[in-house]
Design a protein around this motif. Structure first.
Motif, PDB file in Angstrom:
ATOM      1  N   GLY A  94      11.842 -77.689  16.940  1.00 12.52           N
ATOM      2  CA  GLY A  94      13.207 -78.140  16.673  1.00 12.52           C
ATOM      3  C   GLY A  94      13.610 -79.251  17.630  1.00 12.52           C
ATOM      4  O   GLY A  94      14.243 -80.230  17.222  1.00 12.52           O
ATOM      5  N   MET A  95      13.227 -79.116  18.899  1.00 14.12           N
ATOM      6  CA  MET A  95      13.613 -80.152  19.867  1.00 14.12           C
ATOM      7  C   MET A  95      12.896 -81.473  19.608  1.00 14.12           C
ATOM      8  O   MET A  95      13.443 -82.541  19.875  1.00 14.12           O
ATOM      9  N   PHE A 119      23.152 -76.658  21.322  1.00 10.84           N
ATOM     10  CA  PHE A 119      21.979 -75.996  21.875  1.00 10.84           C
ATOM     11  C   PHE A 119      21.693 -76.542  23.288  1.00 10.84           C
ATOM     12  O   PHE A 119      21.801 -77.741  23.531  1.00 10.84           O
ATOM     13  N   GLU A 162      26.868 -78.813  15.518  1.00 13.96           N
ATOM     14  CA  GLU A 162      26.213 -77.601  15.003  1.00 13.96           C
ATOM     15  C   GLU A 162      27.306 -76.697  14.463  1.00 13.96           C
ATOM     16  O   GLU A 162      28.389 -76.635  15.021  1.00 13.96           O
ATOM     17  N   ASP A 191      23.028 -80.074  13.057  1.00 12.98           N
ATOM     18  CA  ASP A 191      21.972 -79.101  13.335  1.00 12.98           C
ATOM     19  C   ASP A 191      22.373 -77.827  12.602  1.00 12.98           C
ATOM     20  O   ASP A 191      23.314 -77.136  12.995  1.00 12.98           O
ATOM     21  N   CYS A 193      20.682 -75.095  12.020  1.00 12.45           N
ATOM     22  CA  CYS A 193      19.743 -74.016  12.328  1.00 12.45           C
ATOM     23  C   CYS A 193      20.366 -72.625  12.222  1.00 12.45           C
ATOM     24  O   CYS A 193      19.755 -71.700  11.697  1.00 12.45           O
ATOM     25  N   PHE A 194      21.605 -72.472  12.702  1.00 14.01           N
ATOM     26  CA  PHE A 194      22.224 -71.138  12.709  1.00 14.01           C
ATOM     27  C   PHE A 194      22.568 -70.647  11.309  1.00 14.01           C
ATOM     28  O   PHE A 194      22.655 -69.448  11.089  1.00 14.01           O
ATOM     29  N   SER A 213      15.694 -76.174  13.477  1.00 14.27           N
ATOM     30  CA  SER A 213      14.565 -75.584  14.171  1.00 14.27           C
ATOM     31  C   SER A 213      13.962 -74.597  13.181  1.00 14.27           C
ATOM     32  O   SER A 213      14.579 -73.578  12.867  1.00 14.27           O
ATOM     33  N   THR A 215      11.672 -72.730  13.757  1.00 16.54           N
ATOM     34  CA  THR A 215      11.267 -71.589  14.586  1.00 16.54           C
ATOM     35  C   THR A 215      12.128 -70.351  14.329  1.00 16.54           C
ATOM     36  O   THR A 215      11.696 -69.233  14.589  1.00 16.54           O
ATOM     37  N   LEU A 344      15.883 -66.349  18.234  1.00 18.82           N
ATOM     38  CA  LEU A 344      16.846 -65.812  17.265  1.00 18.82           C
ATOM     39  C   LEU A 344      16.296 -66.021  15.864  1.00 18.82           C
ATOM     40  O   LEU A 344      15.325 -66.750  15.668  1.00 18.82           O
TER      41      LEU A 344
HETATM   42  C1  LIG Z   1      16.221 -73.171  18.826  1.00 18.76           C
HETATM   43  C2  LIG Z   1      17.169 -74.254  18.494  1.00 18.76           C
HETATM   44  C3  LIG Z   1      16.793 -75.593  18.634  1.00 18.76           C
HETATM   45  C4  LIG Z   1      15.449 -76.016  19.183  1.00 18.76           C
HETATM   46  O1  LIG Z   1      14.386 -75.582  18.409  1.00 18.76           O
HETATM   47  P1  LIG Z   1      12.919 -75.284  18.998  1.00 18.76           P
HETATM   48  O2  LIG Z   1      12.129 -74.988  17.774  1.00 18.76           O
HETATM   49  O3  LIG Z   1      13.034 -74.159  19.942  1.00 18.76           O
HETATM   50  O4  LIG Z   1      12.472 -76.532  19.698  1.00 18.76           O
HETATM   51  C5  LIG Z   1      17.724 -76.565  18.291  1.00 18.76           C
HETATM   52  N1  LIG Z   1      18.962 -76.224  17.845  1.00 18.76           N
HETATM   53  C6  LIG Z   1      19.346 -74.946  17.699  1.00 18.76           C
HETATM   54  C7  LIG Z   1      20.717 -74.642  17.218  1.00 18.76           C
HETATM   55  C8  LIG Z   1      18.474 -73.909  18.024  1.00 18.76           C
HETATM   56  O5  LIG Z   1      18.859 -72.637  17.888  1.00 18.76           O
END
Ligand SMILES: *Cc1c(COP(=O)(O)O)cnc(C)c1O
Length: 401
Positions: A94-95, A119, A162, A191, A193-194, A213, A215, A344
């Motif tokens: 993600g980074m 983040f 975010e 972002d 991701c959440f 991310s 991940t 998470l």
């Molecule tokens: C975990 C996360 C990232 C970074 O992702 P990685 O895969 O750990 O590099 C960026 N933004 C948010 C909101 C995240 O939760």
């Protein structure tokens, strides 16, 4: 980038779940049912002319896996469909997605206007690394969007946010920010991701680019790191040009894992959200906590906005135990089933203490400005049976004095 010629046909009116499952690579001579893995660093050419034309980009094809790979293209194509995006590029984390997106779009002297609550590593980019390339960042408060426009400078190029935020699960009005960005001709990046693409599609609300991310909820089983940026094709083209040279590409193996994970994204995220809401409701009535925040709790300050933007509240619940640091420590030490970890969106529930871990690099003042107190706990609610999750949290709260 997207490689449309490589995909089996799916019609545009297919729903999210169907696309997630049926949008896959063309079958090979072996007639496999599920997409195979293409662990190859490079690809071969027919002759000198084929190779020349391929390198001249007169043909859309795979040349080298730093640029593209069938598994990576499959993953990107799925996310583009989920987010309603024109194009995308997948990264090793993600980074890597966050950094490469900024680095590809910004020049020395440019300015980023970011939500204060982002983040931790993204915040570190702003404060520890971008200044040395003469890229400055200023912040807007997540609870003061009225002040957003007045913070735009002549050299502002990007608005970044975010929603929901980490770890405070604040919800931002994406449509409002999108309108401000459009009016001032700025690039609006979210972002997401959440929320995951299942719960929220920021492009609908005016985002130009969406970052994830992979991940977290996308893999959902704590196995691989990944990141992705999707959105406007002209912007993605710049990100692709930068990334094919600098080399942050996602590995084909991880892309394959993720494409499999996406087949169950909708059903997993639904259960995550159901469990999270139940835990939040349990905590809301508990005598040993000061407050609990979850986007789909009626008591959340942005409950109406969350309902408008998201299909459900996500997997993260934030709360504050009574008694500050000491009580927080005791709570953590008493947890038995849930994992003490920094991740998470995993099938295993995870408890984190942001003040001493993910946000420890921020000063105490910066922490309090993004709502992180010493007693704050973040739970990423997993897929175990909800009764077992609640029982563990309950017994740990009882252990506190
Ligand atoms: C975990 C996360 C990232 C970074 O992702 P990685 O895969 O750990 O590099 C960026 N933004 C948010 C909101 C995240 O939760």
């Amino acid at each position: 980038m997207k490689k449309k010629d490589n995909q089996q046909p799916t019609t545009n009116n297919q729903r999210f779940e169907t696309n997630a499952i049926r949008n896959q690579l063309d079958r090979t001579q072996y007639l496999e049912h599920s997409s195979p893995m293409f662990l190859t660093s490079s690809y071969v050419f027919e002759d000198a002319e084929d190779m020349r034309a391929s390198f001249a980009e007169e043909k859309e094809r795979n040349i080298y896996s730093r640029y593209s790979n069938p598994n990576t293209s499959e993953f990107v194509e799925k996310i583009c469909r989920m987010e309603g995006a024109e194009a995308g590029f997948a990264f090793a984390s993600g980074m890597a997605a966050v950094f490469s997106t900024f680095a590809a779009l910004l020049d020395s002297g440019d300015h980023i206007l970011s939500a204060r609550s982002v983040f931790g590593s993204t915040h570190s980019l702003y404060t520890n690394f971008f200044p040395k390339w003469n890229i400055k960042t200023s912040f807007f408060e997540v609870d003061d969007l009225e002040g957003l426009e007045s913070k735009i400078q002549l050299n502002t190029k990007i608005i970044y946010a975010e929603s929901p935020t980490n770890p405070g699960v604040d919800v931002l009005d994406l449509e409002f920010i999108g309108q401000v960005a459009k009016k001032h001709n700025l690039i609006f990046i979210v972002d997401n991701c959440f929320a995951s693409p299942y719960l929220q599609q920021p492009i609908q609300f005016g985002a130009d680019l969406v970052i994830h991310s992979g991940t977290k909820l996308m893999d959902g089983q704590g196995r691989v790191l990944a990141g992705i940026t999707v959105g406007n094709s002209a912007l993605v083209e710049k990100i692709y040009r930068f990334s094919r040279i600098t080399g942050p590409a996602l590995s084909p193996f991880n892309a394959w894992v993720l494409s499999k994970s996406l087949e169950t994204l909708a059903i997993r995220v639904e259960r995550h959200c159901k469990n999270a809401l139940q835990l939040a409701q349990f905590l809301e009535g508990h005598g040993k906590i000061n407050w609990v925040k979850y986007p789909f709790l009626k008591s959340h300050p942005n409950y109406e906005m969350a309902k408008k933007q998201m299909k459900a509240g996500g997997c993260v619940v934030a709360f504050e135990v009574k008694g500050g640091l000491e009580a927080g420590r005791k709570f953590f030490d008493s947890i038995k089933l849930l994992s003490l970890s920094a991740n998470l969106g995993d099938s295993r529930s995870i408890v984190t203490h942001p003040a001493s871990t993910t946000h420890s690099k921020l000063s105490e003042e910066e922490r309090s400005r993004v709502g992180i107190t010493d007693g704050m706990v973040r739970v990423s609610v997993g897929l175990e049976h909800i009764d077992d999750i609640i029982a563990d949290v309950k017994q740990a709260l009882e252990e506190m004095k």
